[in-house]
Design a protein around this motif. Structure first.
Motif, PDB file in Angstrom:
ATOM      1  N   PRO A  88      23.610  44.450  37.164  1.00 13.88           N
ATOM      2  CA  PRO A  88      22.676  43.372  36.821  1.00 13.88           C
ATOM      3  C   PRO A  88      21.370  43.367  37.616  1.00 13.88           C
TER       4      PRO A  88
ATOM      5  N   SER B 193      20.707  48.639  31.719  1.00 15.51           N
ATOM      6  CA  SER B 193      20.937  47.484  32.593  1.00 15.51           C
ATOM      7  C   SER B 193      22.293  46.844  32.286  1.00 15.51           C
TER       8      SER B 193
ATOM      9  N   ASP C 112      25.903  46.105  31.561  1.00 21.31           N
ATOM     10  CA  ASP C 112      26.864  46.990  30.902  1.00 21.31           C
ATOM     11  C   ASP C 112      26.236  47.479  29.598  1.00 21.31           C
TER      12      ASP C 112
ATOM     13  N   LEU D  31      26.600  45.708  25.923  1.00 23.17           N
ATOM     14  CA  LEU D  31      26.038  44.413  25.512  1.00 23.17           C
ATOM     15  C   LEU D  31      24.534  44.552  25.313  1.00 23.17           C
TER      16      LEU D  31
ATOM     17  N   SER E  83      27.986  43.521  33.897  1.00 27.35           N
ATOM     18  CA  SER E  83      27.000  42.829  33.058  1.00 27.35           C
ATOM     19  C   SER E  83      26.351  41.674  33.833  1.00 27.35           C
ATOM     20  N   SER E  84      25.142  41.331  33.435  1.00 28.02           N
ATOM     21  CA  SER E  84      24.470  40.165  34.038  1.00 28.02           C
ATOM     22  C   SER E  84      25.280  38.896  33.796  1.00 28.02           C
TER      23      SER E  84
ATOM     24  N   LEU F 299      19.010  36.840  25.934  1.00 27.66           N
ATOM     25  CA  LEU F 299      17.759  37.108  25.208  1.00 27.66           C
ATOM     26  C   LEU F 299      17.101  35.850  24.621  1.00 27.66           C
TER      27      LEU F 299
ATOM     28  N   ALA G  30      19.883  37.153  37.884  1.00 25.51           N
ATOM     29  CA  ALA G  30      21.160  37.100  38.603  1.00 25.51           C
ATOM     30  C   ALA G  30      21.339  38.349  39.464  1.00 25.51           C
TER      31      ALA G  30
ATOM     32  N   ALA H 117      16.749  35.716  31.839  1.00 20.22           N
ATOM     33  CA  ALA H 117      17.733  34.736  32.286  1.00 20.22           C
ATOM     34  C   ALA H 117      18.826  34.589  31.243  1.00 20.22           C
TER      35      ALA H 117
HETATM   36  C1  LIG Z   1      18.698  43.839  26.451  1.00 24.59           C
HETATM   37  S1  LIG Z   1      19.709  42.638  27.207  1.00 24.59           S
HETATM   38  C2  LIG Z   1      20.640  43.677  28.270  1.00 24.59           C
HETATM   39  C3  LIG Z   1      21.907  43.031  28.779  1.00 24.59           C
HETATM   40  C4  LIG Z   1      22.716  43.953  29.682  1.00 24.59           C
HETATM   41  N1  LIG Z   1      23.290  45.039  28.933  1.00 24.59           N
HETATM   42  C5  LIG Z   1      23.807  43.221  30.450  1.00 24.59           C
HETATM   43  O1  LIG Z   1      25.001  43.534  30.283  1.00 24.59           O
HETATM   44  O2  LIG Z   1      23.454  42.362  31.255  1.00 24.59           O
HETATM   45  C6  LIG Z   1      18.541  41.871  28.254  1.00 24.59           C
HETATM   46  C7  LIG Z   1      18.860  40.400  28.478  1.00 24.59           C
HETATM   47  O3  LIG Z   1      19.968  40.306  29.364  1.00 24.59           O
HETATM   48  C8  LIG Z   1      19.794  39.205  30.236  1.00 24.59           C
HETATM   49  N2  LIG Z   1      19.707  39.730  31.610  1.00 24.59           N
HETATM   50  C9  LIG Z   1      19.656  41.013  31.999  1.00 24.59           C
HETATM   51  N3  LIG Z   1      19.690  41.120  33.339  1.00 24.59           N
HETATM   52  C10 LIG Z   1      19.777  39.843  33.802  1.00 24.59           C
HETATM   53  C11 LIG Z   1      19.892  39.273  35.091  1.00 24.59           C
HETATM   54  N4  LIG Z   1      19.946  40.018  36.206  1.00 24.59           N
HETATM   55  N5  LIG Z   1      19.984  37.922  35.195  1.00 24.59           N
HETATM   56  C12 LIG Z   1      19.978  37.137  34.090  1.00 24.59           C
HETATM   57  N6  LIG Z   1      19.875  37.627  32.849  1.00 24.59           N
HETATM   58  C13 LIG Z   1      19.792  38.956  32.708  1.00 24.59           C
HETATM   59  C14 LIG Z   1      18.533  38.484  29.802  1.00 24.59           C
HETATM   60  O4  LIG Z   1      18.921  37.500  28.847  1.00 24.59           O
HETATM   61  C15 LIG Z   1      17.764  39.603  29.146  1.00 24.59           C
HETATM   62  O5  LIG Z   1      16.849  39.089  28.206  1.00 24.59           O
END
Ligand SMILES: C[S@@+](CC[C@H](N)C(=O)[O-])C[C@H]1O[C@@H](n2cnc3c(N)ncnc32)[C@H](O)[C@@H]1O
Length: 239
Positions: free
Chosen positions: A12, A82, A84, A87, A112-113, A163, A189, A217
Motif C-alpha cells: 500500500p 500498487s 494487491d 484489485l 492491499s490498501s 477510487l 494508508a 483514499a
Molecule cells: C487503481 S486502485 C489500486 C488498488 C490497489 N490494487 C490495492 O490493492 O490497494 C487505486 C485506488 O486504490 C486506493 N488506494 C491505493 N493506495 C492507497 C493507500 N495507500 N491508501 C488509501 N487508498 C489507497 C485509492 O482509492 C486509489 O484511488
C-alpha cells in the motif's frame, strides 16, 4: 528457461509491506515496470534493474511490447502494481496479451490498501455481532458507467470503496444505510503522511473535504468502526 513476466504486489505504500518473494523478484529484475505515483520510490530504488519504467500514460500495446522484447532477450521482467494486483489492477488485459505471445506470467500477491486502512483504523473488517461480510466496490466514473453502491449498501455489511475520493458526496448520498452508520476515510494508508477522517455516512464527505483530501483514499463504512455501539459480541475463539 521459461519466458515469464512477474506481476508483483508492491503493497500500500510503506516499502516494508512488500512480500519477501516480491522483494527478491524486484531486486533481481532486469526490467522493472511500475505503476506511477502509488508505488513508493523507495521500493523502486531497492531494485538493481537496469531499466526502470513508469507505466503512467503508456497504452497496453506499448507496455506489452516492452515486456515481450525484454523476455525475448532473456531478461527478467517485473511489473509492479500498487497494493494487491487483483484489485483494480487491470492485469488481466496484460496477461491475455502476453499469453497470446507465448509468454507465461506469475503473480505475487501484495498487501492491499484496504488492509493497510483497516490496520490504520485499528479494527477488523469482519466482527462478530456487527458484520460477517465485506463488500469491496467502486463508484461509477470515467471508466465505469454504472455502479452498484446503492444496492450493495442494503446488506449491513462492511463496505470498502476504492477510487471515489473526489466524489464522496455523491457516494454517501447513494448509500442505503442509516445516516448515523460510522464511516471513515483513510488517505495514503501506511505512507508517512497518512490521514484518517472519522465520522458518519451523513458527515464524512464534508469532513474529508474540510481536511483537503481529494485523492488516494478509501472510504470505509460500517459498524465495525464503532463496535461497542453496533453490537460487537465476543468471539467464540475466547470462550
Ligand atoms: C487503481 S486502485 C489500486 C488498488 C490497489 N490494487 C490495492 O490493492 O490497494 C487505486 C485506488 O486504490 C486506493 N488506494 C491505493 N493506495 C492507497 C493507500 N495507500 N491508501 C488509501 N487508498 C489507497 C485509492 O482509492 C486509489 O484511488
Amino acid at each position: 528457461m521459461q519466458k515469464k513476466v512477474w506481476f508483483v504486489g508492491a503493497g500500500p505504500g510503506d516499502p516494508d509491506l512488500i512480500t519477501i518473494k516480491g522483494l527478491s523478484l524486484l531486486r533481481n529484475a532486469d526490467v522493472l515496470i511500475y505503476a506511477g505515483s502509488l508505488v513508493n520510490p523507495v521500493l523502486i530504488a531497492r531494485s538493481d534493474a537496469k531499466t526502470k519504467l513508469d507505466s503512467w500514460g503508456m497504452d497496453l500495446e506499448d507496455l506489452v511490447l516492452v515486456m515481450e522484447n525484454a523476455v525475448n532477450a532473456g531478461k527478467t521482467v517485473v511489473r509492479l502494481h500498487s497494493g494487491d494486483p487483483s484489485l483494480y489492477g487491470a492485469i488481466v488485459e496484460q496477461i491475455n496479451e502476453l499469453e497470446k505471445r507465448g509468454i507465461a506470467v506469475g503473480i505475487v500477491p501484495g498487501v492491499s490498501s484496504l488492509f493497510a486502512a483497516a490496520a490504520a483504523l485499528g479494527t477488523q473488517l469482519t466482527l462478530r455481532g456487527v458484520s460477517e461480510s465485506l463488500i469491496v466496490t467502486r463508484p461509477a466514473g470515467k471508466t465505469l458507467e454504472h455502479d452498484q453502491i446503492g444496492e450493495l449498501s442494503r446488506h449491513g455489511a462492511t463496505m470498502v470503496i476504492f477510487l471515489g475520493t473526489e466524489k464522496l458526496g455523491e457516494i454517501t448520498k447513494n448509500l442505503n444505510c442509516p445516516p448515523d452508520t460510522p464511516a471513515a476515510v483513510v488517505y495514503h494508508a501506511s505512507w508517512p503522511d497518512q490521514k484518517i477522517v472519522r465520522g458518519t455516512v451523513k458527515d464524512i464527505a464534508k469532513k474529508t473535504i474540510d481536511k483537503g483530501i481529494e485523492r488516494t483514499a478509501l472510504l470505509v463504512v460500517g459498524g465495525v468502526l464503532d463496535p461497542e455501539k453496533w453490537g460487537h459480541t465476543r468471539s467464540y475463539l475466547y470462550s
